[in-house]
Scaffold this active site. Structure first.
Site: not given
Ligand code: MSP
Length: 515
Positions: A18, A21, A126, A129, A144, A147, A310, A313
Site C-alpha cells: 500500500h 510501503h 501483541c 506487533c 495494544c 493496534h 497511519k 491495513k
Molecule cells: N517487517 C517489519 C520491518 C522489518 S525490517 C527489518 C515491518 N513491516 S511493515 O510492512 O509493517 O512496515 C515496514 C515499514 O513501512 C515501517 O517502517 C513503516 O513505518 C513503513 N510504513 C508502513 N505504513 C506506513 C505509512 N502509512 N506511512 C509511512 N510509512 C509506513 O514493520
C-alpha cells in the site's frame, strides 16, 4: 569507486503493498538513483518479511500452508515495485535459503559471545506487533496501543538476547557518531529509548513453528524481528556458503559471500519512526555482539497519514498505490510522494493534494516549460536547437539549483532536493516570460534565449531523473539528446554549457495533461 548500500525495511506479507510501503520504497529508489548519478557503486535492497505468528495465523485462516501463503503475497511486492519503476538491485525474502543460513550464523555468533541465554518469559504479547509489552506499555483493558486489540498472555522458555549489557556501549557509540540517525530529532528519540533503560529481549519461541530454527536448539525458532533485521546482512552474503569459518570479524563464511559482504557493508537504512527501537537499539547491539561493524546511517521517516491516521491495513484506510497510478501516472505519483512531505515528519495524504501538486509542479511548471520551449524552437528556429550562451543569466540559477539539490539528497530530504531542482524550472519559465521569445522575429536574440532555456531543461532532466525517471528520459530525447539520461554523471552533467545545440527538438504530446 565508493559504494552506497541502501536498504528499505522488509515488508510484512500480511498486508498487500500500500501507499505506506510505496512511500519508503520510492524514497529509497530516488536516493539510489541520485547516488548512481554521482557515480557511486550503488546496491539498493528491499524485500519481504515472511516469518512469525501473524503470518501463521493468516495462513491458518486462509486454510493454506504458511509457505503457500507467503508465496502468493511476496510477488505482489515485486510487481508493485516494477510498476513504480523501482530500481532495486536485489529483493530478499526471509524464506530464502541464503537468509536462513545467515540468520543461523548471526544467532550462533551472539550465542558464542555469551549474549544469548535461556530464560523463562512470562508476560503479554501483541501478535500484530510481534512484541512483548509490560503493563505500563498497554492501554486499559490490556489493549495494544498501536493496534487497539487485546494482547495475549504467554509463558514459555525463551532464549534472551542480553540487550541490557549494551546500554553504555550503545550510548558511547552514538556519542562518537552523532549524525548516524537523521533527522536529528529522530536520533534523540532513539537515545531516549536507550537512556530509558534496556530490557533483554526474547529471541526465540517454542510455540511457533513458522520461523528459522535456533541452530543449537531446534525446539526453538528465531523471533521474527531477530530474523528480519538480519536481512540487511544475509542479502549481501553473510553466512552464505555453509561451513562456519568462525572468527571472521566482518563478513560471510564463504569466500564469495565474504567478498560481497565486505564490498557493501556497512549499510544505510531507511526506516519508519515506528521501528526505531528495533533498528537503532536492538540491531546495533546484535551487530556489536556478533563483532560486525555498525551501519553508517539510519534515515527515519514519519508516517503518511490518511485522514489523520497511519495508513495501514489494520485501520482500514489503505490506498492502493497502483490505483493512483492509473489516474496520475507513475511519475506523477512518485513526484507527489517525494515532494509533498518533509522526510522525518508525518505527512497527510489527500487526493486533492495529489492533484494540486500534479497540476502546479508537473503540468504548469515542468510540462509547460518543455512545451513552450519546443514550440518556440519549432516556430522560430526551424525545430533545430540553438546552443546556450556561456554567460547566460540562467547559469547562476543552474549552479545554485545543483548545489541545493545535491545538499537536499545528501541530507535525505527529497522534498528539499526537488524544490531546489524546481527553482531552476521556475527561473527558466520566468526568464522566458521576461524575454517573450514567442513575440520576437527569428534571429540571434531568440536563439540566445532558447539556447539558454534548452540548456536549463537539459540540466533539469538530469537533476529530476531520480524522482521522475521516465519523464526525464522523454525530456532528454525531445531535446535531441541521445543515450540514457541515467548514464549522466554528476557534477559534470550539471555544469552550464553541456548542451551542444544543433539538435532536432521534438514537440510531442503534453508531458503532464492537466487533471
Ligand atoms: N517487517 C517489519 C520491518 C522489518 S525490517 C527489518 C515491518 N513491516 S511493515 O510492512 O509493517 O512496515 C515496514 C515499514 O513501512 C515501517 O517502517 C513503516 O513505518 C513503513 N510504513 C508502513 N505504513 C506506513 C505509512 N502509512 N506511512 C509511512 N510509512 C509506513 O514493520
Amino acid at each position: 569507486m565508493s559504494t552506497y548500500y541502501l536498504t528499505t525495511p522488509i515488508y510484512y506479507v500480511t498486508a498487500k503493498p500500500h501507499l505506506g510501503h510505496a512511500y519508503t520504497t520510492i524514497i529509497g529508489d530516488a536516493l539510489a538513483r541520485w547516488h548512481r548519478l554521482l557515480g557511486e557503486d550503488v546496491h539498493f535492497l528491499t524485500g519481504t518479511d515472511e516469518h512469525g505468528q501473524k503470518v501463521q495465523d493468516y495462513a491458518d485462516a486462509a486454510g493454506q500452508t504458511a509457505q503457500a501463503f507467503v508465496d502468493e503475497i511476496a510477488p505482489l511486492y515485486e510487481q508493485a515495485w516494477k510498476r513504480l519503476n523501482i530500481s532495486n538491485d536485489d529483493f530478499i525474502r526471509t524464506t530464502e535459503a541464503r537468509h536462513k543460513l545467515g540468520v543461523a550464523e548471526l544467532l550462533q555468533r551472539c550465542y558464542d559471545a555469551g549474549d544469548i541465554e535461556l530464560d523463562v518469559y512470562k508476560g503479554k504479547y501483541c501478535v500484530a506487533c510481534e512484541e512483548y509489552y509490560t503493563d505500563d506499555e498497554l492501554d486499559p483493558g490490556d489493549l495494544c496501543k498501536i493496534h487497539k486489540r487485546p494482547v495475549e498472555y504467554y509463558e514459555e522458555e525463551n532464549y534472551f538476547f542480553r540487550l541490557s549489557r549494551f546500554e553504555q556501549r550503545l550510548l558511547d557509540w552514538y556519542a562518537t557518531h552523532p549524525n548516524a540517525i537523521v533527522p536529528e530529532f529522530r536520533g534523540n528519540e532513539a537515545l531516549g529509548l536507550i537512556r530509558g533503560g534496556l530490557r533483554d529481549f526474547s529471541v526465540s519461541r517454542t510455540t511457533l513453528k513458522w520461523g528459522i530454527p535456533i541452530p543449537w536448539d531446534a525446539k526453538h525458532v528465531a523471533y521474527v524481528w531477530f530474523d528480519a533485521l538480519a536481512n540487511y546482512i544475509t542479502a549481501i552474503g553473510f553466512g552464505s556458503g555453509g561451513t562456519s569459518s568462525g572468527g571472521t570479524s566482518s563478513g560471510g563464511t564463504s569466500s564469495g559471500g565474504r567478498a560481497e559482504f565486505d564490498k557493501w557493508w556497512p549499510a544505510r537504512h531507511l526506516i519508519g519512526k515506528d521501528i526505531i527501537r528495533h533498528h537503532c537499539v536492538y540491531w546495533p547491539a546484535m551487530l556489536m555482539s556478533a563483532g560486525i561493524e555498525l551501519p553508517v546511517q539510519w534515515a527515519v521517516g514519519g508516517w503518511l497519514l490518511s485522514g489523520g491516521e497511519k495508513m495501514s491495513k489494520t485501520s482500514g484506510n489503505v490506498v492502493n498505490p497502483l490505483d493512483l497510478i492509473d489516474d496520475i501516472g507513475v511519475d506523477g505519483f512518485r513526484y507527489y510522494v517525494l515532494a509533498e512531505t518533509t522526510y522525518g515528519q508525518d505527512g497527510d495524504f489527500t487526493y486533492e493534494g495529489l492533484i494540486s501538486r500534479y497540476n502546479s509542479d508537473l503540468a504548469n511548471n515542468l510540462g509547460n516549460l518543455l512545451s513552450r520551449v519546443a514550440t518556440v524552437v519549432d516556430k522560430k528556429c526551424d525545430g533545430i536547437s540553438p546552443a546556450p550562451r556561456a554567460d547566460s543569466p540562467l547559469a547562476a540559477a543552474a549552479r545554485a539549483a545543483y548545489d541545493a539539490t545535491a545538499e537536499g539528497w545528501d541530507a535525505v530530504q527529497p522534498s528539499r532536493a526537488l524544490d531546489a531542482t524546481w527553482q531552476l524550472i521556475r527561473a527558466t519559465n520566468a526568464y522566458l516570460e521576461a524575454n517573450e521569445p514567442w513575440k520576437s522575429e527569428p534571429g540571434p536574440g531568440v536563439d540566445a534565449v532558447m539556447g539558454d532555456a534548452l540548456e536549463a531543461l537539459r540540466i533539469v532532466a538530469v537533476l529530476a531523473s531520480p524522482a521522475v525517471p521516465a519523464t526525464s528520459q522523454i525530456v532528454w530525447e525531445r531535446l535531441g539528446l541521445s543515450g540514457d539520461v541515467t548514464d549522466q554523471r554528476l557534477p559534470a552533467a550539471a555544469k552550464w554549457g553541456g548542451y551542444p545545440g544543433g539538435l532536432p527538438v521534438a514537440k510531442g504530446e503534453p508531458l503532464f495533461p492537466r487533471r
